[in-house]
Motif scaffolding. Structure first.
Motif, PDB file in Angstrom:
ATOM      1  N   GLY A   1      -0.049  -4.566 -43.623  1.00  0.00           N
ATOM      2  CA  GLY A   1      -0.911  -4.281 -42.480  1.00  0.00           C
ATOM      3  C   GLY A   1      -0.890  -5.339 -41.397  1.00  0.00           C
ATOM      4  O   GLY A   1      -1.856  -5.490 -40.656  1.00  0.00           O
TER       5      GLY A   1
ATOM      6  N   ALA B   1      -5.358  -8.403 -40.833  1.00  0.00           N
ATOM      7  CA  ALA B   1      -5.741  -7.392 -41.832  1.00  0.00           C
ATOM      8  C   ALA B   1      -6.757  -8.013 -42.785  1.00  0.00           C
ATOM      9  O   ALA B   1      -6.710  -9.212 -43.074  1.00  0.00           O
TER      10      ALA B   1
ATOM     11  N   SER C   1      -8.250  -3.455 -39.958  1.00  0.00           N
ATOM     12  CA  SER C   1      -8.113  -4.531 -38.977  1.00  0.00           C
ATOM     13  C   SER C   1      -9.412  -5.308 -38.811  1.00  0.00           C
ATOM     14  O   SER C   1     -10.491  -4.728 -38.737  1.00  0.00           O
TER      15      SER C   1
END
Length: 146
Positions: free
Chosen positions: A76, A97, A131
Motif C-alpha cells: 500500500g 499506509a 491511507s
C-alpha cells in the motif's frame, strides 16, 4: 480472459497484474508477484489473491484489495482512497499506509468480495490497511520524511 465484469486466474500471476485497472474484479487463486494492482482507479474495483509481492497496491486511488495470504514489503505504498484487507502476515507497510480497526461494514465488504471470488475465509480474520492521508499535500518543511 478479461471481460468487463472480471477476470479469473486459476494459477499465479506475474509482475504488475491488473496494473492501472479501472474497475472490475480480478481473482487470482495463486500468488501474485511484485506490484499487484499498482496505480488502480475505479470505485467498484475489487480483487482477491493468495499472497502478494512487494509494492502491491502502490498509489492505489480507489477500490479494494483482498489478500487471503501474506504480503511482502511496502504494501500500500502511497495509498489514496483504496482499502486493503489482508489475512496473513505483512512484512512491511509502504509510505503513508497504516493498519486501522475493522468495522462491521468492512467485514461485510470482505464477505461479499470473498463470495464473488468463490472463497470462504472468515472475514473476521482480516486486517484493514488504509491511507494515513499525510501524503495528500506536500509540505516543504517535512524534509522528505513522510
Amino acid at each position: 480472459m478479461m471481460s468487463r465484469a472480471g477476470c479469473m486466474s486459476k494459477g499465479s500471476a506475474s509482475t504488475s497484474a491488473g496494473a492501472s485497472a479501472h474497475g472490475g474484479l480480478l481473482v487470482i487463486d495463486g500468488d501474485a508477484s511484485l506490484r499487484l494492482r499498482h496505480f488502480i482507479e475505479g470505485e467498484r474495483t475489487s480483487w482477491s489473491a493468495a499472497s502478494v509481492g512487494s509494492f502491491s497496491a502502490f498509489m492505489a486511488q480507489a477500490g479494494r484489495l483482498v489478500i487471503c495470504g501474506d504480503a511482502e514489503d511496502a504494501l500500500g505504498d502511497s495509498l489514496y482512497e483504496a482499502v486493503i484487507y489482508v489475512r496473513g502476515q505483512v512484512r512491511s507497510l509502504g509510505a503513508d499506509a497504516r493498519f486501522e480497526p475493522m468495522t462491521d461494514t468492512d467485514r461485510a465488504a470482505v464477505k461479499g468480495l470473498l463470495s464473488l471470488a468463490g472463497r470462504s475465509e472468515d472475514p473476521g480474520t482480516f486486517k484493514r490497511v488504509a491511507s494515513a492521508k499525510s501524503l495528500y499535500h506536500w509540505h516543504a518543511d517535512a524534509n522528505q520524511e513522510y
